[in-house]
Enzyme design. Sequence first.
Site, short mmCIF file in Angstrom:
data_model
loop_
_atom_site.label_atom_id
_atom_site.label_comp_id
_atom_site.label_asym_id
_atom_site.label_seq_id
_atom_site.Cartn_x
_atom_site.Cartn_y
_atom_site.Cartn_z
N LYS A 141 16.31 -13.36 38.83
CA LYS A 141 15.88 -12.28 39.53
C LYS A 141 16.58 -11.19 38.83
O LYS A 141 17.81 -10.99 38.63
CB LYS A 141 16.01 -12.03 40.72
CG LYS A 141 15.01 -12.88 41.53
CD LYS A 141 15.13 -12.63 42.91
CE LYS A 141 14.33 -11.44 43.39
NZ LYS A 141 13.03 -11.36 43.36
N GLU A 180 14.77 -5.42 35.95
CA GLU A 180 13.18 -5.07 35.47
C GLU A 180 12.23 -6.24 35.33
O GLU A 180 11.20 -6.03 35.46
CB GLU A 180 13.66 -5.00 33.58
CG GLU A 180 14.38 -3.54 33.56
CD GLU A 180 13.45 -2.23 34.13
OE1 GLU A 180 12.36 -2.21 33.70
OE2 GLU A 180 14.06 -1.37 34.72
N ALA A 181 12.72 -7.24 35.56
CA ALA A 181 11.86 -8.60 35.45
C ALA A 181 12.25 -9.87 36.12
O ALA A 181 13.23 -10.11 36.30
CB ALA A 181 11.41 -8.63 33.97
N ASP A 182 11.43 -10.47 36.53
CA ASP A 182 11.74 -11.89 37.09
C ASP A 182 11.11 -12.85 36.16
O ASP A 182 10.26 -12.75 35.30
CB ASP A 182 10.95 -12.08 38.54
CG ASP A 182 11.54 -11.28 39.67
OD1 ASP A 182 12.73 -11.03 39.57
OD2 ASP A 182 10.86 -10.87 40.68
N ILE A 208 13.97 -18.69 38.02
CA ILE A 208 15.17 -19.15 37.49
C ILE A 208 16.26 -17.78 37.32
O ILE A 208 17.33 -17.87 37.43
CB ILE A 208 15.18 -19.73 36.34
CG1 ILE A 208 14.48 -18.98 35.34
CG2 ILE A 208 14.47 -21.06 36.45
CD1 ILE A 208 14.44 -19.67 33.70
N ASP A 221 20.87 -5.73 24.90
CA ASP A 221 21.45 -6.13 26.15
C ASP A 221 22.26 -7.46 25.54
O ASP A 221 22.03 -8.57 26.00
CB ASP A 221 20.56 -6.57 27.14
CG ASP A 221 21.06 -7.31 28.31
OD1 ASP A 221 22.24 -7.06 28.67
OD2 ASP A 221 20.32 -7.66 29.29
#
Length: 206
Positions: free
Chosen positions: A6, A9-11, A4, A117
């Site tokens: 990309k 730092e992370a998927d 859902i 963030d």
Amino acid sequence: MKLIKKGAEADIFQIKWQNSDAILKVRKVKSYRNSSLDSKIRKQRTIKESQMLSQVKSFGVHVPLIYFVNLDKSSIIMQEIPGKLVRDLPESKIIQLSKDIGKLVGTLHKNGVMHGDLTTSNFILFQKTVYVIDFGLSQNTIKPQDHAVDLRLIKEILNSAHAQIMASAWKNFLLGYRSVVGTTNYLQTIKLVLDIESRGRYATVV
């Protein structure tokens, strides 16, 4: 398993965990780093994020529950909050919720946590409650300068993604924030936000 988001730092994947809807966050391998160093960094950040989620929950901030942490894969399985991103809500609702968001950010800062963030994509409205998500860049800090960076980011997001309602939303955010951190801390942090902005403008001119 459904991808859902990309991220750098992370998927983020949507999965089932023990018959419940859940979110799987997997930190990406960075091929430009030494492999053992990269593994160590990803593990440390996975531990840090899971600890931070537990920590802020103790302040009364609504965050996803953690179901499982896999350090070998640098992944976290957590509760899926099936609400709507604040980013996608009607403008009038965003203005209204901005005060609540200000209170949430104030609670984090008052307890020595910088989110890192703060965007309207990292707040979810579910059953009249605002949840905070994505603590991947968060850190424990009581430095007013760090808290000012948090505020500067959400102000930028309001100005770029929600320009039509920026003034009203920012005003409500600050009302909520001030009500939690108190006038002295509020004034100190806002002064630092203005300092950051003035440095930015100077850098642009130069």
